[in-house]
Write a protein that holds these residues in place. Sequence first.
Motif, PDB file in Angstrom:
ATOM      1  N   GLY A 212     -19.900  49.312  10.365  1.00  0.00           N
ATOM      2  CA  GLY A 212     -20.450  50.279   9.409  1.00  0.00           C
ATOM      3  C   GLY A 212     -19.592  50.327   8.151  1.00  0.00           C
ATOM      4  O   GLY A 212     -20.111  50.312   7.023  1.00  0.00           O
ATOM      5  N   GLY A 213     -18.288  50.346   8.338  1.00  0.00           N
ATOM      6  CA  GLY A 213     -17.361  50.393   7.211  1.00  0.00           C
ATOM      7  C   GLY A 213     -17.391  49.104   6.401  1.00  0.00           C
ATOM      8  O   GLY A 213     -17.372  49.127   5.160  1.00  0.00           O
ATOM      9  N   ILE A 214     -17.460  47.971   7.095  1.00  0.00           N
ATOM     10  CA  ILE A 214     -17.491  46.688   6.377  1.00  0.00           C
ATOM     11  C   ILE A 214     -18.760  46.613   5.523  1.00  0.00           C
ATOM     12  O   ILE A 214     -18.722  46.189   4.365  1.00  0.00           O
ATOM     13  CB  ILE A 214     -17.425  45.507   7.381  1.00  0.00           C
ATOM     14  N   ASN A 215     -19.869  47.063   6.077  1.00  0.00           N
ATOM     15  CA  ASN A 215     -21.127  47.035   5.310  1.00  0.00           C
ATOM     16  C   ASN A 215     -21.056  47.947   4.081  1.00  0.00           C
ATOM     17  O   ASN A 215     -21.554  47.602   3.015  1.00  0.00           O
ATOM     18  CB  ASN A 215     -22.307  47.436   6.196  1.00  0.00           C
ATOM     19  N   LYS A 216     -20.417  49.101   4.262  1.00  0.00           N
ATOM     20  CA  LYS A 216     -20.280  49.999   3.098  1.00  0.00           C
ATOM     21  C   LYS A 216     -19.387  49.360   2.036  1.00  0.00           C
ATOM     22  O   LYS A 216     -19.693  49.415   0.848  1.00  0.00           O
ATOM     23  CB  LYS A 216     -19.703  51.350   3.545  1.00  0.00           C
ATOM     24  N   PRO A 243     -11.003  48.414  22.096  1.00  0.00           N
ATOM     25  CA  PRO A 243     -12.196  49.009  22.715  1.00  0.00           C
ATOM     26  C   PRO A 243     -13.433  49.006  21.791  1.00  0.00           C
ATOM     27  O   PRO A 243     -14.567  48.945  22.273  1.00  0.00           O
ATOM     28  CB  PRO A 243     -11.761  50.444  23.029  1.00  0.00           C
ATOM     29  N   LEU A 244     -13.210  49.012  20.488  1.00  0.00           N
ATOM     30  CA  LEU A 244     -14.333  49.032  19.537  1.00  0.00           C
ATOM     31  C   LEU A 244     -15.200  47.770  19.662  1.00  0.00           C
ATOM     32  O   LEU A 244     -16.363  47.758  19.251  1.00  0.00           O
ATOM     33  CB  LEU A 244     -13.780  49.145  18.108  1.00  0.00           C
ATOM     34  N   ASN A 245     -14.613  46.718  20.252  1.00  0.00           N
ATOM     35  CA  ASN A 245     -15.365  45.475  20.385  1.00  0.00           C
ATOM     36  C   ASN A 245     -16.572  45.634  21.312  1.00  0.00           C
ATOM     37  O   ASN A 245     -17.540  44.884  21.224  1.00  0.00           O
ATOM     38  CB  ASN A 245     -14.450  44.353  20.900  1.00  0.00           C
ATOM     39  N   ARG A 246     -16.531  46.629  22.187  1.00  0.00           N
ATOM     40  CA  ARG A 246     -17.685  46.857  23.078  1.00  0.00           C
ATOM     41  C   ARG A 246     -18.872  47.347  22.265  1.00  0.00           C
ATOM     42  O   ARG A 246     -20.021  47.105  22.617  1.00  0.00           O
ATOM     43  CB  ARG A 246     -17.330  47.889  24.154  1.00  0.00           C
ATOM     44  N   LYS A 247     -18.570  48.068  21.201  1.00  0.00           N
ATOM     45  CA  LYS A 247     -19.647  48.555  20.328  1.00  0.00           C
ATOM     46  C   LYS A 247     -20.064  47.472  19.332  1.00  0.00           C
ATOM     47  O   LYS A 247     -21.252  47.294  19.065  1.00  0.00           O
ATOM     48  CB  LYS A 247     -19.135  49.793  19.584  1.00  0.00           C
ATOM     49  N   TYR A 248     -19.074  46.783  18.782  1.00  0.00           N
ATOM     50  CA  TYR A 248     -19.335  45.746  17.774  1.00  0.00           C
ATOM     51  C   TYR A 248     -18.759  44.414  18.232  1.00  0.00           C
ATOM     52  O   TYR A 248     -17.638  44.056  17.859  1.00  0.00           O
ATOM     53  CB  TYR A 248     -18.679  46.129  16.444  1.00  0.00           C
ATOM     54  N   PRO A 249     -19.490  43.655  19.055  1.00  0.00           N
ATOM     55  CA  PRO A 249     -18.971  42.380  19.559  1.00  0.00           C
ATOM     56  C   PRO A 249     -18.758  41.354  18.447  1.00  0.00           C
ATOM     57  O   PRO A 249     -19.248  41.528  17.321  1.00  0.00           O
ATOM     58  CB  PRO A 249     -20.043  41.919  20.549  1.00  0.00           C
ATOM     59  N   ILE A 250     -18.028  40.303  18.797  1.00  0.00           N
ATOM     60  CA  ILE A 250     -17.585  39.330  17.794  1.00  0.00           C
ATOM     61  C   ILE A 250     -18.745  38.750  16.967  1.00  0.00           C
ATOM     62  O   ILE A 250     -18.642  38.628  15.749  1.00  0.00           O
ATOM     63  CB  ILE A 250     -16.775  38.206  18.481  1.00  0.00           C
TER      64      ILE A 250
END
Length: 357
Positions: A212-216, A243-250
Amino acid sequence: MNAQIKTELLGMNMQELEEYMASMGEPRFRSRQIHKWIYQKEVNSFYDMSDLPRELRQKLDEKAQISIPRVLKQRVSVDGTRKFLMELEDKKRIETVLIPQSKDKNTRYTLCVSTQVGCPIGCAFCATGVSGFQRNLKYYEIVGEYLGAKRELEKKVKAEDNALIANVVYMGMGEPMLNYEDVIKSIRILNDSIGINLGQRHITISTSGDIGGINKLTREDLQVTLAISLHACNDETRNDLIPLNRKYPISELMEAINNYILETNRRVTFEYIMLDNINVSRADADDMIKLIKPVLANVNLIPYNEVEGLIYKKPSDKTIMQFYNWLVNGGLNVTIREEKGSDIEAACGQLRAKRER
Ligand code: SAH
Ligand code: SF4
């Protein structure tokens, strides 16, 4: 109690200061004086603003404040790195680190700022991550880290040079993308040409991969450098580390990064902590080459800074060099980050702002 809430002047630009002074019935040029005191002289007491009339200083002291964090403690490493323990208005504590760029006595510095008190991402290897999350920093507190550190530095180093701090990296405590609005606002204040005037190209934001941050940031009109904490090129290992990788995988992360590069034409940096027996095998190198070779990017290898109480270990120098060579031979642009300040626990990922004795 009838405590009056004071107006925060730190973080105001010239126009906002003018409006504030006008609301007090004061002439416009007073705001120019105050602006200079804050951003060029790092002064936070109105009583020290010697070119303001005494009554105005008193009035300002009653109604306003300039919350440059208080430096509670400063530790200096053998390599010249300085770590500051800073106290915020609500007594919460953060750490900010000044890193000399060379051994030269006229060296400039890179400032590593925190964006949160603690961090909610909870990476398994990071001292900040394992110490929990307390709150986001306000934009003016981030600017205050810069002013507070600069003021301390100027006491030690005689320099009228406004470029003493040549770079600011958002790599201290916290995940900048989870405090997006305040981070961006702080960048605009650091960049203000009539204030601190730090060039956007001298600013780096590091993220653990918040899409989300990268897109902004992709849509933002900014020339800052984006750094991505990759640390593993397969989801299984990355899930364990971040742990954030579970939400946003590679795969989704890479899609967002490729879009960022396409839209901004800017090169990104991948940070990769080397952890013994976890992510430095030949297969890990091959995975990274496959993933990153097609991308306009640099890779910054970071030998792990060991954290007391955590299981992770820094690999041997031989393993580090071997991994580096695999990547270089695979065609990647790679540097190994020279770690500074580890003797005072000021290196990346060692910040936790525990109560210092
Ligand atoms: N939250 C952001 C920025 C702060 S951390 C992020 O994770 O990118 C800044 C960098 O320090 C990140 O690349 C992070 O993975 C790395 N880091 C954390 N702990 C570390 C440690 N113990 N040794 C070396 N680097 C570490
Ligand atoms: Fe937070 Fe970055 Fe530490 Fe992960 S590495 S816990 S995102 S500060």
